[in-house]
Write a protein that holds these residues in place. Structure first.
Motif, PDB file in Angstrom:
ATOM      1  N   LEU A  57       0.862  -1.176   0.000  1.00 37.31           N
ATOM      2  CA  LEU A  57       0.000   0.000   0.000  1.00 37.31           C
ATOM      3  C   LEU A  57       0.898   1.224   0.000  1.00 37.31           C
ATOM      4  O   LEU A  57       1.560   1.507   1.002  1.00 37.31           O
ATOM      5  CB  LEU A  57      -0.926   0.019   1.210  1.00 37.31           C
ATOM      6  N   GLN A  58       0.943   1.915  -1.123  1.00 39.22           N
ATOM      7  CA  GLN A  58       1.684   3.163  -1.230  1.00 39.22           C
ATOM      8  C   GLN A  58       0.758   4.286  -0.801  1.00 39.22           C
ATOM      9  O   GLN A  58      -0.312   4.467  -1.383  1.00 39.22           O
ATOM     10  CB  GLN A  58       2.157   3.386  -2.663  1.00 39.22           C
ATOM     11  N   MET A  59       1.194   5.033   0.201  1.00 41.73           N
ATOM     12  CA  MET A  59       0.371   6.117   0.735  1.00 41.73           C
ATOM     13  C   MET A  59       1.110   7.435   0.554  1.00 41.73           C
ATOM     14  O   MET A  59       2.214   7.610   1.088  1.00 41.73           O
ATOM     15  CB  MET A  59       0.073   5.876   2.215  1.00 41.73           C
ATOM     16  N   ASN A  60       0.512   8.329  -0.207  1.00 39.95           N
ATOM     17  CA  ASN A  60       1.095   9.641  -0.455  1.00 39.95           C
ATOM     18  C   ASN A  60       0.253  10.738   0.185  1.00 39.95           C
ATOM     19  O   ASN A  60      -0.917  10.518   0.526  1.00 39.95           O
ATOM     20  CB  ASN A  60       1.204   9.883  -1.963  1.00 39.95           C
ATOM     21  N   SER A  61       0.844  11.906   0.326  1.00 40.55           N
ATOM     22  CA  SER A  61       0.127  13.071   0.877  1.00 40.55           C
ATOM     23  C   SER A  61      -0.605  12.703   2.164  1.00 40.55           C
ATOM     24  O   SER A  61      -1.797  12.981   2.319  1.00 40.55           O
ATOM     25  CB  SER A  61      -0.865  13.609  -0.167  1.00 40.55           C
ATOM     26  N   LEU A  62       0.114  12.093   3.073  1.00 41.88           N
ATOM     27  CA  LEU A  62      -0.508  11.613   4.309  1.00 41.88           C
ATOM     28  C   LEU A  62      -1.039  12.764   5.150  1.00 41.88           C
ATOM     29  O   LEU A  62      -0.462  13.870   5.174  1.00 41.88           O
ATOM     30  CB  LEU A  62       0.481  10.774   5.098  1.00 41.88           C
ATOM     31  N   LYS A  63      -2.130  12.495   5.840  1.00 42.57           N
ATOM     32  CA  LYS A  63      -2.799  13.470   6.700  1.00 42.57           C
ATOM     33  C   LYS A  63      -2.831  12.944   8.130  1.00 42.57           C
ATOM     34  O   LYS A  63      -2.785  11.724   8.346  1.00 42.57           O
ATOM     35  CB  LYS A  63      -4.229  13.689   6.214  1.00 42.57           C
ATOM     36  N   PRO A  64      -2.945  13.817   9.102  1.00 40.41           N
ATOM     37  CA  PRO A  64      -3.044  13.342  10.499  1.00 40.41           C
ATOM     38  C   PRO A  64      -4.190  12.356  10.700  1.00 40.41           C
ATOM     39  O   PRO A  64      -4.064  11.434  11.517  1.00 40.41           O
ATOM     40  CB  PRO A  64      -3.269  14.646  11.280  1.00 40.41           C
ATOM     41  N   GLU A  65      -5.273  12.525   9.956  1.00 39.39           N
ATOM     42  CA  GLU A  65      -6.410  11.608  10.105  1.00 39.39           C
ATOM     43  C   GLU A  65      -6.139  10.227   9.520  1.00 39.39           C
ATOM     44  O   GLU A  65      -6.967   9.323   9.668  1.00 39.39           O
ATOM     45  CB  GLU A  65      -7.676  12.208   9.470  1.00 39.39           C
ATOM     46  N   ASP A  66      -5.000  10.043   8.871  1.00 39.61           N
ATOM     47  CA  ASP A  66      -4.605   8.707   8.416  1.00 39.61           C
ATOM     48  C   ASP A  66      -3.942   7.902   9.527  1.00 39.61           C
ATOM     49  O   ASP A  66      -3.629   6.724   9.346  1.00 39.61           O
ATOM     50  CB  ASP A  66      -3.639   8.804   7.227  1.00 39.61           C
ATOM     51  N   THR A  67      -3.713   8.527  10.665  1.00 39.68           N
ATOM     52  CA  THR A  67      -3.091   7.845  11.797  1.00 39.68           C
ATOM     53  C   THR A  67      -3.965   6.685  12.266  1.00 39.68           C
ATOM     54  O   THR A  67      -5.146   6.859  12.559  1.00 39.68           O
ATOM     55  CB  THR A  67      -2.870   8.828  12.959  1.00 39.68           C
ATOM     56  N   ALA A  68      -3.382   5.499  12.289  1.00 36.75           N
ATOM     57  CA  ALA A  68      -4.123   4.291  12.654  1.00 36.75           C
ATOM     58  C   ALA A  68      -3.166   3.110  12.638  1.00 36.75           C
ATOM     59  O   ALA A  68      -2.034   3.217  12.164  1.00 36.75           O
ATOM     60  CB  ALA A  68      -5.274   4.043  11.672  1.00 36.75           C
TER      61      ALA A  68
END
Length: 121
Positions: free
Chosen positions: A81-92
């Motif tokens: 899973l490539q995750m770009n432009s991460l946001k604080p709400e992606d915290t998990a």
């Protein structure tokens, strides 16, 4: 039986990228649809992305569309899973899952142990 082991989580800043990997053991890996789910503190586990056994069909939750990309390599028994432009709400905690197709997602049969992703603002 499929054993799943995730890796690649960590602490990053908003806007950064991370690539999660899931290594699977078991000769039947290529017959399963694979997916990623996540669970933030106090919330239910939610679907993130799924990919068909052939790799030809992919689906994403709205939260990750345009930012996340799921891929698999059946020769190496891995899903990423490539995750770009991460946001604080992606915290998990992010979980890898192997299962069967269900309405654009998957019905998990096997779960990994999870890997923590923390995005600071």
């Amino acid at each position: 039986q499929v054993l799943l082991v995730e890796s690649g989580g960590g602490l990053v800043q908003a806007g950064d990228s991370l690539r999660l990997s899931c290594a699977a053991s078991g000769r039947t890996f290529s017959s399963y649809h694979m997916g990623w789910f996540r669970q933030a503190p106090g919330l239910e586990r939610e679907f993130v992305a799924a990919i068909a056994w052939s790799g030809g069909l992919r689906s994403y939750a709205d939260s990750g569309k345009g930012r996340f990309t799921i891929s698999r390599d059946n020769a190496k028994n891995t899903v990423s899973l490539q995750m770009n432009s991460l946001k604080p709400e992606d915290t998990a905690v992010y979980y890898c899952a192997a299962g069967v197709s269900r309405s654009g997602s998957i019905e998990p049969v096997y779960w990994g142990q999870g890997t923590q992703v923390t995005v600071s603002s």
